[in-house]
Write a protein that holds these residues in place. Structure first.
Motif, PDB file in Angstrom:
ATOM      1  N   ILE A  41       9.693  -0.106  22.198  1.00 40.21           N
ATOM      2  CA  ILE A  41      10.496  -0.740  21.149  1.00 40.21           C
ATOM      3  C   ILE A  41      10.055  -0.233  19.780  1.00 40.21           C
ATOM      4  N   VAL A  42       8.744  -0.114  19.570  1.00 37.95           N
ATOM      5  CA  VAL A  42       8.234   0.416  18.300  1.00 37.95           C
ATOM      6  C   VAL A  42       8.733   1.845  18.093  1.00 37.95           C
ATOM      7  N   ALA A  43       8.645   2.664  19.136  1.00 43.15           N
ATOM      8  CA  ALA A  43       9.075   4.055  19.008  1.00 43.15           C
ATOM      9  C   ALA A  43      10.565   4.138  18.686  1.00 43.15           C
ATOM     10  N   ARG A  44      11.383   3.308  19.335  1.00 50.01           N
ATOM     11  CA  ARG A  44      12.817   3.318  19.034  1.00 50.01           C
ATOM     12  C   ARG A  44      13.077   2.857  17.604  1.00 50.01           C
ATOM     13  N   SER A  45      12.277   1.912  17.112  1.00 45.26           N
ATOM     14  CA  SER A  45      12.399   1.479  15.710  1.00 45.26           C
ATOM     15  C   SER A  45      12.040   2.625  14.770  1.00 45.26           C
ATOM     16  N   CYS A  46      11.023   3.390  15.124  1.00 47.09           N
ATOM     17  CA  CYS A  46      10.635   4.548  14.305  1.00 47.09           C
ATOM     18  C   CYS A  46      11.751   5.585  14.282  1.00 47.09           C
ATOM     19  N   ILE A  47      12.374   5.804  15.416  1.00 41.63           N
ATOM     20  CA  ILE A  47      13.487   6.754  15.483  1.00 41.63           C
ATOM     21  C   ILE A  47      14.635   6.249  14.618  1.00 41.63           C
ATOM     22  N   LYS A  48      14.958   4.973  14.752  1.00 40.33           N
ATOM     23  CA  LYS A  48      16.049   4.374  13.987  1.00 40.33           C
ATOM     24  C   LYS A  48      15.822   4.505  12.480  1.00 40.33           C
ATOM     25  N   HIS A  49      14.576   4.306  12.047  1.00 38.97           N
ATOM     26  CA  HIS A  49      14.240   4.361  10.622  1.00 38.97           C
ATOM     27  C   HIS A  49      13.819   5.762  10.174  1.00 38.97           C
ATOM     28  N   ARG A  50      13.923   6.730  11.075  1.00 34.52           N
ATOM     29  CA  ARG A  50      13.609   8.140  10.779  1.00 34.52           C
ATOM     30  C   ARG A  50      12.189   8.331  10.240  1.00 34.52           C
ATOM     31  N   CYS A  51      11.252   7.656  10.865  1.00 31.14           N
ATOM     32  CA  CYS A  51       9.852   7.803  10.468  1.00 31.14           C
ATOM     33  C   CYS A  51       9.379   9.212  10.822  1.00 31.14           C
ATOM     34  N   GLU A  63       0.842  -1.199   0.000  1.00 32.01           N
ATOM     35  CA  GLU A  63       0.000   0.000   0.000  1.00 32.01           C
ATOM     36  C   GLU A  63       0.876   1.247   0.000  1.00 32.01           C
ATOM     37  N   PRO A  64       0.655   2.177  -0.910  1.00 29.60           N
ATOM     38  CA  PRO A  64       1.528   3.356  -0.998  1.00 29.60           C
ATOM     39  C   PRO A  64       1.393   4.337   0.167  1.00 29.60           C
ATOM     40  N   GLN A  65       0.270   4.336   0.877  1.00 33.95           N
ATOM     41  CA  GLN A  65       0.099   5.320   1.943  1.00 33.95           C
ATOM     42  C   GLN A  65       0.914   4.958   3.188  1.00 33.95           C
ATOM     43  N   GLU A  66       1.333   3.713   3.317  1.00 29.49           N
ATOM     44  CA  GLU A  66       2.158   3.289   4.448  1.00 29.49           C
ATOM     45  C   GLU A  66       3.511   2.831   3.928  1.00 29.49           C
ATOM     46  N   LYS A  67       4.572   3.502   4.321  1.00 28.23           N
ATOM     47  CA  LYS A  67       5.903   3.126   3.857  1.00 28.23           C
ATOM     48  C   LYS A  67       6.438   1.916   4.609  1.00 28.23           C
ATOM     49  N   ARG A  68       6.053   1.798   5.867  1.00 32.31           N
ATOM     50  CA  ARG A  68       6.561   0.712   6.696  1.00 32.31           C
ATOM     51  C   ARG A  68       5.511   0.374   7.743  1.00 32.31           C
ATOM     52  N   VAL A  69       5.431  -0.890   8.103  1.00 27.74           N
ATOM     53  CA  VAL A  69       4.532  -1.349   9.162  1.00 27.74           C
ATOM     54  C   VAL A  69       5.379  -2.087  10.188  1.00 27.74           C
ATOM     55  N   SER A  93       6.037  10.090  10.662  1.00 29.97           N
ATOM     56  CA  SER A  93       4.714   9.998  11.263  1.00 29.97           C
ATOM     57  C   SER A  93       4.462   8.550  11.667  1.00 29.97           C
ATOM     58  N   LEU A  94       3.441   8.358  12.477  1.00 34.19           N
ATOM     59  CA  LEU A  94       3.143   7.038  13.007  1.00 34.19           C
ATOM     60  C   LEU A  94       1.632   6.885  13.159  1.00 34.19           C
TER      61      LEU A  94
END
Length: 93
Positions: free
Chosen positions: A51-61, A23-29, A63-64
Motif C-alpha cells: 500500500i505504501v509503495a502504491r501511494s509512492c507511485i500515485k504521488h510520483r515519489c 522538515e525540508p529533507q522529507e517532502k512527504r511521510v 525516492s523512499l
C-alpha cells in the motif's frame, strides 16, 4: 500527531496516511498501519508496505526512506523480507 488524536489514523492494517512534515529533507511521510502486534504477520507486512509503495507511485515519489519496525514478534530477517516483497510487488497487486 493531529491525525492520530483526531482518530483519522489508528494503525489498522491497510491504513496509509500521507503527511507533509516541516522538515525540508522529507517532502512527504507515509504512515502505514500494521494492525495489532499479535496479528502482524509476514503477509500483513507485505500488504501494508505494498500500500505504501502504491501511494509512492500515485504521488510520483522519486525516492523512499523506510523505518523498519523493530519490536515485533517476528525475526528481523522475516520483517525485512516481507517489507521488501510488499514494496517490490506493488506494481503487480
Amino acid at each position: 500527531l493531529a491525525p492520530i488524536r483526531a482518530g483519522d489514523f489508528a494503525g489498522r492494517e491497510g491504513q496509509c496516511l500521507s503527511l507533509w512534515p516541516n522538515e525540508p529533507q522529507e517532502k512527504r511521510v507515509f504512515l502505514t498501519g500494521l494492525g495489532s502486534h499479535d496479528s502482524c504477520s509476514p503477509e500483513s507486512l507485505r500488504r501494508s508496505y505494498g500500500i505504501v509503495a502504491r501511494s509512492c507511485i500515485k504521488h510520483r515519489c522519486k525516492s523512499l526512506s523506510i523505518v523498519v519496525p523493530e519490536h515485533m514478534h517476528l525475526s528481523a530477517e522475516i520483517v525485512l523480507k516481507s517489507l521488501l516483497e510488499g514494496l517490490f510487488s506493488a506494481g503487480y497487486v
